[in-house]
Design a protein around this motif. Sequence first.
Motif, short mmCIF file in Angstrom:
data_model
loop_
_atom_site.label_atom_id
_atom_site.label_comp_id
_atom_site.label_asym_id
_atom_site.label_seq_id
_atom_site.Cartn_x
_atom_site.Cartn_y
_atom_site.Cartn_z
N TYR A 79 44.50 67.04 16.06
CA TYR A 79 45.52 66.51 16.98
C TYR A 79 45.62 67.39 18.23
CZ TYR A 79 50.31 65.46 18.60
OH TYR A 79 51.40 65.14 19.35
N ALA A 80 46.12 66.78 19.31
CA ALA A 80 46.38 67.50 20.57
C ALA A 80 45.15 68.26 21.04
CB ALA A 80 47.58 68.43 20.42
N VAL A 81 44.03 67.54 21.13
CA VAL A 81 42.78 68.12 21.62
C VAL A 81 42.80 68.04 23.15
CG1 VAL A 81 40.27 67.94 21.58
CG2 VAL A 81 41.61 67.36 19.53
N ALA A 82 42.81 69.19 23.81
CA ALA A 82 42.99 69.17 25.27
C ALA A 82 42.40 70.41 25.90
CB ALA A 82 44.48 69.07 25.60
N THR A 83 41.91 70.24 27.13
CA THR A 83 41.38 71.33 27.95
C THR A 83 41.95 71.20 29.35
OG1 THR A 83 39.29 71.29 26.71
CG2 THR A 83 39.28 72.41 28.85
N LEU A 84 42.37 72.30 29.94
CA LEU A 84 42.83 72.25 31.33
C LEU A 84 41.78 71.56 32.19
CD1 LEU A 84 44.36 75.81 31.84
CD2 LEU A 84 45.61 73.63 31.83
N THR A 270 26.68 63.72 4.70
CA THR A 270 26.92 62.33 4.31
C THR A 270 27.98 61.70 5.21
OG1 THR A 270 26.48 62.94 2.01
CG2 THR A 270 27.57 60.83 2.39
N PRO A 271 27.76 60.50 5.73
CA PRO A 271 28.81 59.84 6.53
C PRO A 271 30.08 59.64 5.71
CG PRO A 271 26.70 58.72 6.82
CD PRO A 271 26.52 59.70 5.69
N LEU A 272 31.23 59.80 6.35
CA LEU A 272 32.50 59.65 5.66
C LEU A 272 32.65 58.27 5.04
CD1 LEU A 272 35.26 60.78 4.86
CD2 LEU A 272 36.12 60.09 7.10
N THR A 273 32.24 57.22 5.78
CA THR A 273 32.38 55.87 5.24
C THR A 273 31.54 55.68 3.98
OG1 THR A 273 30.68 55.15 6.83
CG2 THR A 273 33.00 54.78 7.43
N GLU A 274 30.44 56.41 3.88
CA GLU A 274 29.62 56.34 2.66
C GLU A 274 30.33 57.03 1.51
OE1 GLU A 274 25.28 57.95 1.15
OE2 GLU A 274 25.48 57.20 3.21
N LYS A 275 30.97 58.17 1.78
CA LYS A 275 31.72 58.87 0.74
C LYS A 275 32.92 58.03 0.28
CE LYS A 275 31.00 62.29 -0.71
NZ LYS A 275 30.12 62.80 -1.78
N MET A 276 33.52 57.28 1.20
CA MET A 276 34.67 56.45 0.86
C MET A 276 34.26 55.10 0.29
SD MET A 276 37.50 56.94 3.91
CE MET A 276 36.55 56.04 5.13
N SER A 277 32.98 54.77 0.40
CA SER A 277 32.48 53.44 0.01
C SER A 277 33.17 52.35 0.82
CB SER A 277 32.68 53.19 -1.49
OG SER A 277 32.00 54.15 -2.26
N GLY A 278 33.30 52.57 2.11
CA GLY A 278 33.93 51.60 2.99
C GLY A 278 34.76 52.27 4.05
N THR A 279 35.43 51.47 4.84
CA THR A 279 36.31 52.00 5.87
C THR A 279 37.72 52.14 5.32
OG1 THR A 279 36.69 49.78 6.74
CG2 THR A 279 34.92 51.07 7.75
N GLY A 280 38.56 52.89 6.03
CA GLY A 280 39.88 53.19 5.54
C GLY A 280 40.99 52.81 6.52
N TYR A 281 42.18 53.27 6.18
CA TYR A 281 43.38 52.94 6.95
C TYR A 281 44.18 54.22 7.20
CZ TYR A 281 48.20 51.44 7.81
OH TYR A 281 49.46 51.27 8.33
N MET A 282 44.66 54.37 8.41
CA MET A 282 45.65 55.40 8.68
C MET A 282 46.58 54.93 9.78
SD MET A 282 43.48 58.49 10.45
CE MET A 282 42.54 58.33 11.98
N ALA A 283 47.82 55.39 9.71
CA ALA A 283 48.83 55.00 10.68
C ALA A 283 49.90 56.07 10.72
CB ALA A 283 49.45 53.64 10.32
N LEU A 284 50.83 55.91 11.69
CA LEU A 284 51.88 56.91 11.92
C LEU A 284 51.29 58.28 12.18
CD1 LEU A 284 54.67 55.92 9.37
CD2 LEU A 284 54.30 55.12 11.71
N MET A 285 50.13 58.30 12.81
CA MET A 285 49.56 59.57 13.23
C MET A 285 50.25 60.00 14.53
SD MET A 285 47.59 59.25 10.69
CE MET A 285 46.81 60.85 10.69
N LEU A 286 50.19 61.28 14.83
CA LEU A 286 50.69 61.76 16.12
C LEU A 286 49.61 61.48 17.15
CD1 LEU A 286 52.34 65.14 15.08
CD2 LEU A 286 53.40 62.89 15.31
N ASP A 287 49.63 60.27 17.69
CA ASP A 287 48.57 59.83 18.58
C ASP A 287 49.12 59.48 19.96
OD1 ASP A 287 49.96 57.62 17.81
OD2 ASP A 287 48.22 56.37 17.36
#
Length: 287
Positions: A79-84, A270-287
């Motif tokens: 989170y909060a990835v930033a460079t002047l 290993t790709p994350l989607t392969e480890k998860m056997s599919g795609t996932g869900y996330m929400a309420l992130m600090l975005d």
Amino acid sequence: MSGAGGCLPEVTFARREDIPDLKAIWMACFGGPEQYLDFYYTYRFVPKDTLVVRDEGRPVAMLTLMRVRLEGREGYYVYAVATLPWYQGRGLQHRLSDCALAEMKRRGASFCCLVPAEPSLFEFYRELGYETAFYRWEKTVFRGQEPAEELFLSRCSCNRFLSLRREYLAGIPRAVIHPDRELRYIYRELCSFQGAAAVFPENGKLCYAAYNAYPDEIYLREQTGSDPERTARALMELHGISFARIASAGPFPGAELTPYGMGRWLEDDTPLTEKMSGTGYMALMLD
């Protein structure tokens, strides 16, 4: 994490005395309001979870790590990835990312994830080894001339919100879950800055809606009722707003599946989607 002999930019953990410089980076990259920065650096800032690149001792780039879980595995939300702005284009985020990955592995994390601040950044993060791994169903709706169907909305306490959300995400495959400490902060932030968590009854059970009510729109970030559009229309009616954006974990009429977050597996290539056997869900992130 510092570079030997000055050959690489110095990367360290942040310190509390760095807060003015971190706020300056934030303002230069994301903007205000200043009240939010004061709130974040009072209630969420953890120096050992914030990595910075320094120039002559002062932070010029930063990123923050927040603990999350996925299918029982420990990981981090970046989170909060930033460079002047005047330091951009020098590869500082690549250096910072390398150090962050090493630190997350040292802490025993299995994965990491993030939400690009804008669509153009998906390609940038692909270059850093991330892949699009998390999606949401989204739709825009407008307030109709007829009154919306009434929902009996009431304020949701923090403890009830944590309990209801824990139960909800347990039924969603490959959902990113915040530990209680992080979710308590998210709840507090939501309720402090043009947002709310509300509950309403439906078919004998209690549902919740987490949303922001801006001057000209409702942003329904997550809800557990059977009809997200019905919930959005009730919120528009409640706040006197004519426009709503809906994000949902599952499909509903007229909604489109939209890329939201990216991730990477840390233990090997290993790709994350392969480890998860599919795609996932996330929400309420600090975005």
